[in-house]
Design an enzyme around this catalytic site. Structure first.
Site, PDB file in Angstrom:
ATOM      1  N   GLN A   5       0.824  -1.220   0.000  1.00  0.00           N
ATOM      2  CA  GLN A   5       0.000   0.000   0.000  1.00  0.00           C
ATOM      3  C   GLN A   5       0.858   1.271   0.000  1.00  0.00           C
ATOM      4  O   GLN A   5       0.577   2.218   0.744  1.00  0.00           O
ATOM      5  CB  GLN A   5      -0.925   0.016   1.218  1.00  0.00           C
ATOM      6  N   TYR A  47      -1.636   4.050  -0.925  1.00  0.00           N
ATOM      7  CA  TYR A  47      -2.643   4.312   0.119  1.00  0.00           C
ATOM      8  C   TYR A  47      -1.981   4.889   1.385  1.00  0.00           C
ATOM      9  O   TYR A  47      -2.480   5.852   1.966  1.00  0.00           O
ATOM     10  CB  TYR A  47      -3.353   2.993   0.425  1.00  0.00           C
ATOM     11  N   TYR A  92      -8.438  -1.881  11.030  1.00  0.00           N
ATOM     12  CA  TYR A  92      -9.203  -2.649  10.035  1.00  0.00           C
ATOM     13  C   TYR A  92     -10.667  -2.757  10.489  1.00  0.00           C
ATOM     14  O   TYR A  92     -10.957  -3.270  11.565  1.00  0.00           O
ATOM     15  CB  TYR A  92      -8.580  -4.029   9.831  1.00  0.00           C
TER      16      TYR A  92
END
Ligand code: CAA
Ligand code: NAP
Length: 241
Positions: free
Chosen positions: A144, A147, A179
């Site tokens: 990521q 991100y 998460y």
């Protein structure tokens, strides 16, 4: 008069929970979304919350969208920048489109949206901006680079704009969820989730969208007037920033 709150990406996942919680707290709420009309119409029918389709990665689309929301509901007092996407890949395989889509949607949207509302908030001497960043902007995440860079950028944006808004009643804060059980996490490799992510969460479970929504309701409230430029970590103990 109830305050008006606009939530980007407000028709699904964390954004939908934020809209519902803000409505329950007495706000008049507008939910933006990107393209999933069916889900948006279902959300509108179930909640009675107005939905508005535009792409937060486009400055012009944000200008037109905010104008429409303000014509329908009045000036925006609370802006929640929640819309976001993932395009996970290790950097050595990442395509330029995967980089730019994530940077423009997740980080570019903060400029595109805040720029539309900041002058009005300053004039009225009240505003609440809440940016939904991520644990992966704080710690980085394998796969990521795009991100994590965008989400870390959101934290810098938050700290800078907070300094500009403090003297005129505009607070700007970031929330870094861990998460959370939404489509975004359902879309990642479930093998990676089970083997690599879940064992790292001390509370032993994913977060729920409503748990993030309650953080937003607090940061938007008058009770949170002392809090600006902060990063609220909500990740079940996975990472202490
Ligand atoms: N650290 C170190 N090594 C790692 C690693 C990690 N975190 N994750 C994987 N590796 C290793 C693997 O063990 C594997 O090693 P071997 O080749 O020796 O077996 C190697 O790196 C390649 O791993 P993959 O097979 O997973 O690589 P891939 O290129 O096929 O897939 C990926 C890459 C799609 C990014 C995949 O690794 C993945 O899905 N990772 C999880 C990314 C993630 O957490 N996304 C979060 C989405 S939800 C979200 O973003 C919301 C939020 O804010 C929290
Ligand atoms: P989600 O379930 O995938 O929902 C994303 C929402 O954003 C949808 O309403 C989507 O609209 C909208 N959206 C996407 N691109 C858009 C665009 N270009 N313009 C306007 N709207 C757009 O995501 P989520 O899990 O709820 O995540 C919400 C936010 O929290 C994101 O910023 C994400 O990065 C962050 N976050 C998530 C987690 C997690 O674990 N889930 C953790 C930390 C941070 P459509 O329905 O039209 O596609």
């Amino acid at each position: 008069m109830p305050r008006v709150a606009l939530v980007t990406g407000g028709t699904r996942g964390i954004g939908a929970a934020i809209c519902i919680a803000l409505k329950a707290a007495g706000y008049t709420v507008a939910a933006n979304y990107g393209g999933n009309d069916e889900t948006a119409q279902k959300f509108k029918a179930e909640t009675g919350i107005n939905v508005y389709k535009w792409d937060v990665s486009s400055f012009e689309a944000c200008a037109a969208g905010v104008k429409q929301v303000e014509a329908d509901l009045g000036p925006i007092d609370v802006l929640v920048n929640n819309a976001g996407i993932t395009r996970d890949s290790q950097l050595h395989r990442m395509k330029p489109e995967q980089w730019s889509a994530v940077i423009n949607t997740n980080l570019g949207s903060l400029f595109n949206m805040c720029r539309q509302v900041i002058e009005g908030m300053r004039e009225r001497k009240f505003g609440r901006i809440v940016n939904i960043s991520s644990i992966n902007g704080q710690k980085g995440q394998f796969g990521q680079v795009n991100y994590s860079a965008a989400k870390a950028g959101e934290i810098g944006f938050t700290k800078a704009l907070a300094q500009e808004g403090a003297r005129v009643g505009v607070t700007v804060n970031a929330i870094c969820p861990g998460y959370i059980a939404t489509d975004m996490v359902k879309a990642m490799s479930q093998e990676v989730l089970q083997k690599s992510v879940l064992p790292q969460i001390p509370i032993g479970r994913l977060g729920e969208p409503e748990e993030v929504a309650r953080c937003v309701v607090f940061l938007a409230s008058d009770d949170a007037g002392l809090i600006t430029g902060s990063t609220l970590t909500a990740n079940g103990g996975q990472y202490f920033a």
